[in-house]
Design an enzyme around this catalytic site. Structure first.
Site, PDB file in Angstrom:
ATOM      1  N   TYR A  92      47.182  37.396  44.308  1.00 41.36           N
ATOM      2  CA  TYR A  92      46.552  37.011  42.870  1.00 41.36           C
ATOM      3  C   TYR A  92      46.284  35.725  42.912  1.00 41.36           C
ATOM      4  O   TYR A  92      47.134  34.994  42.056  1.00 41.36           O
ATOM      5  CB  TYR A  92      47.829  37.460  41.939  1.00 41.36           C
ATOM      6  CG  TYR A  92      47.511  37.484  40.278  1.00 41.36           C
ATOM      7  CD1 TYR A  92      46.068  37.110  40.020  1.00 41.36           C
ATOM      8  CD2 TYR A  92      48.288  37.820  39.277  1.00 41.36           C
ATOM      9  CE1 TYR A  92      45.784  37.067  38.507  1.00 41.36           C
ATOM     10  CE2 TYR A  92      47.876  38.017  38.022  1.00 41.36           C
ATOM     11  CZ  TYR A  92      46.558  37.550  37.723  1.00 41.36           C
ATOM     12  OH  TYR A  92      46.291  37.438  36.198  1.00 41.36           O
ATOM     13  N   LYS A 117      47.646  44.341  47.275  1.00 40.55           N
ATOM     14  CA  LYS A 117      47.214  44.490  46.092  1.00 40.55           C
ATOM     15  C   LYS A 117      46.607  43.375  45.722  1.00 40.55           C
ATOM     16  O   LYS A 117      47.147  42.068  45.530  1.00 40.55           O
ATOM     17  CB  LYS A 117      48.499  44.860  44.986  1.00 40.55           C
ATOM     18  CG  LYS A 117      47.964  44.711  43.699  1.00 40.55           C
ATOM     19  CD  LYS A 117      49.048  44.997  42.706  1.00 40.55           C
ATOM     20  CE  LYS A 117      50.340  44.053  42.483  1.00 40.55           C
ATOM     21  NZ  LYS A 117      50.509  43.983  40.923  1.00 40.55           N
ATOM     22  N   ASP A 118      45.294  43.305  45.562  1.00 39.24           N
ATOM     23  CA  ASP A 118      44.337  42.083  45.401  1.00 39.24           C
ATOM     24  C   ASP A 118      44.007  42.111  44.069  1.00 39.24           C
ATOM     25  O   ASP A 118      42.970  42.939  43.550  1.00 39.24           O
ATOM     26  CB  ASP A 118      43.289  42.178  46.500  1.00 39.24           C
ATOM     27  CG  ASP A 118      42.499  41.007  46.481  1.00 39.24           C
ATOM     28  OD1 ASP A 118      43.044  39.888  46.151  1.00 39.24           O
ATOM     29  OD2 ASP A 118      41.333  41.018  46.833  1.00 39.24           O
ATOM     30  N   THR A 119      44.613  41.265  43.243  1.00 38.11           N
ATOM     31  CA  THR A 119      44.130  41.002  41.762  1.00 38.11           C
ATOM     32  C   THR A 119      43.165  39.928  41.729  1.00 38.11           C
ATOM     33  O   THR A 119      43.367  38.811  41.873  1.00 38.11           O
ATOM     34  CB  THR A 119      45.301  40.722  40.901  1.00 38.11           C
ATOM     35  OG1 THR A 119      46.080  41.783  41.020  1.00 38.11           O
ATOM     36  CG2 THR A 119      44.796  40.665  39.453  1.00 38.11           C
ATOM     37  N   VAL A 167      45.561  49.528  40.763  1.00 36.11           N
ATOM     38  CA  VAL A 167      46.977  49.067  40.215  1.00 36.11           C
ATOM     39  C   VAL A 167      46.601  48.482  38.709  1.00 36.11           C
ATOM     40  O   VAL A 167      45.874  47.605  38.568  1.00 36.11           O
ATOM     41  CB  VAL A 167      47.553  47.944  40.704  1.00 36.11           C
ATOM     42  CG1 VAL A 167      48.954  47.551  40.384  1.00 36.11           C
ATOM     43  CG2 VAL A 167      47.812  48.223  42.407  1.00 36.11           C
TER      44      VAL A 167
HETATM   45  C1  ELE Z   1      47.109  43.087  37.231  1.00 33.68           C
HETATM   46  C2  ELE Z   1      47.653  41.849  36.619  1.00 33.68           C
HETATM   47  C3  ELE Z   1      46.531  40.889  36.173  1.00 33.68           C
HETATM   48  C4  ELE Z   1      48.246  44.232  37.323  1.00 33.68           C
HETATM   49  C5  ELE Z   1      50.713  43.553  37.940  1.00 33.68           C
HETATM   50  C6  ELE Z   1      49.331  44.033  38.255  1.00 33.68           C
HETATM   51  O1  ELE Z   1      50.929  43.508  36.680  1.00 33.68           O
HETATM   52  O2  ELE Z   1      51.490  43.443  38.768  1.00 33.68           O
HETATM   53  O3  ELE Z   1      45.841  39.271  33.170  1.00 33.68           O
HETATM   54  O4  ELE Z   1      44.749  41.361  33.595  1.00 33.68           O
HETATM   55  O5  ELE Z   1      44.377  39.260  34.918  1.00 33.68           O
HETATM   56  O6  ELE Z   1      46.805  42.752  38.621  1.00 33.68           O
HETATM   57  O7  ELE Z   1      48.429  42.093  35.692  1.00 33.68           O
HETATM   58  O8  ELE Z   1      46.637  40.402  35.001  1.00 33.68           O
HETATM   59  P1  ELE Z   1      45.258  40.291  34.304  1.00 33.68           P
HETATM   60  O9  ELE Z   1      49.103  44.462  39.368  1.00 33.68           O
END
Ligand code: ELE
Length: 281
Positions: free
Chosen positions: A131, A154-156, A192
């Site tokens: 992330y 898990k790539d955000t 996710v």
């Molecule tokens: C999302 C993040 C992203 C979900 C986690 C997740 O909560 O662990 O604010 O939408 O960029 O990747 O919550 O958050 P936003 O994997």
């Protein structure tokens, strides 16, 4: 099967303690509505704001209902990270996951060492939680390859091409953004989605449309999801979810804990009205 993974909210009572019964009610509902895996101590679960003991508690509360769990163990305290990995070793789960050591400016080989150390202790597969927007570190496919032992990611990341490239490693690959759910459910191993806490049935429906090849309906639904998700941003996405679960799923998941501040009553009312209108629920 393409999976829907929900990074579960951490339910707190007014004293700021985790409420185990609320965790269980929530997990049972999510599974009933088509969610496959619960991601514990993620961003939505305020993982970085939980103590080691709270992280363990969350795992065990979820495990009372299902072992379809990914356990996020990341921390800047390496001793605690490894204690959590060991804790997971005694339990039956899908995987442990971690974000990289954030905050500090460190060379790449420290990141490689961090994950290798987790792998050497874990008897479960180790997933990467990438992330970059939050951690300031991007562990891309090349760095993941260098680490060598990563079994899922898990790539955000709004850059979907970046996410796709992990498939070169033949590992489980998920994108963590709501607005890419349609793409993730179409060509990755799944999605996710934090918003799955309060609208799990919409993500299940999205998967159904895709499975049936009804991409026009899938796109319309994706746009509706985006509109709902976007509505929560000014209220604080994570704080909003506690109230939306209560209103839209019909049970209490407690209140957010500062620094995720609770919302004032009039704000909650306003938010719920807006979301109900878009969802038509
Ligand atoms: C999302 C993040 C992203 C979900 C986690 C997740 O909560 O662990 O604010 O939408 O960029 O990747 O919550 O958050 P936003 O994997």
């Amino acid at each position: 099967m393409v999976e829907i993974i929900v990074p579960i909210l951490t339910p707190f009572n007014e004293k700021g303690e985790i409420d185990g019964e609320k965790v269980k009610t929530h997990v049972e509902n999510l599974l009933k509505k088509g969610v496959d895996i619960i991601f514990v101590n993620g961003t939505t679960g305020v993982g970085p704001a939980l103590s080691k003991d709270e992280k363990r508690k969350m795992l065990d509360y979820v495990l009372d209902v299902t072992n379809k769990v990914i356990f996020q163990v990341g921390s800047l305290n390496m001793k605690e990270v490894l204690e959590l990995v060991n804790y997971a070793n005694d339990r039956d789960i899908i995987a442990v996951a971690s974000y990289p050591p954030y905050y500090f400016s460190i060379p790449k080989d420290f990141i490689v060492k961090y994950f290798k150390e987790i792998c050497s202790v874990s008897k479960h597969p180790v997933y990467l939680y990438n992330y970059p927007g939050a951690t300031g570190k991007d562990i891309d496919v090349n760095l993941a390859k260098e680490i060598g032992c990563i079994k899922g990611v898990k790539d955000t990341n709004p850059d979907f091409a970046h996410t796709i490239r992990y498939k070169e490693l033949g590992i489980k690959t998920y994108n963590g953004l709501e607005n890419l759910a349609i793409a993730s459910l179409s060509i990755l191993d799944g999605t996710v989605v934090g918003a799955g806490n309060y609208m799990p049935e919409l993500f299940s429906q999205l998967r159904e449309y895709i499975k049936a090849g009804d991409m026009r309906k899938a796109l319309d639904l994706q746009l509706k999801i985006d509109e709902i998700d976007g509505t929560t941003i000014p209220y604080g996405k994570i704080s909003s979810m506690y109230y939306l679960v209560k209103e839209l799923q019909g049970y209490d998941v407690g209140v957010p804990r500062p620094p995720m501040y609770p919302l004032e009553e009039n704000k909650v009312k306003e938010l719920v009205e807006k979301v109900r209108k878009i969802w038509n629920k």
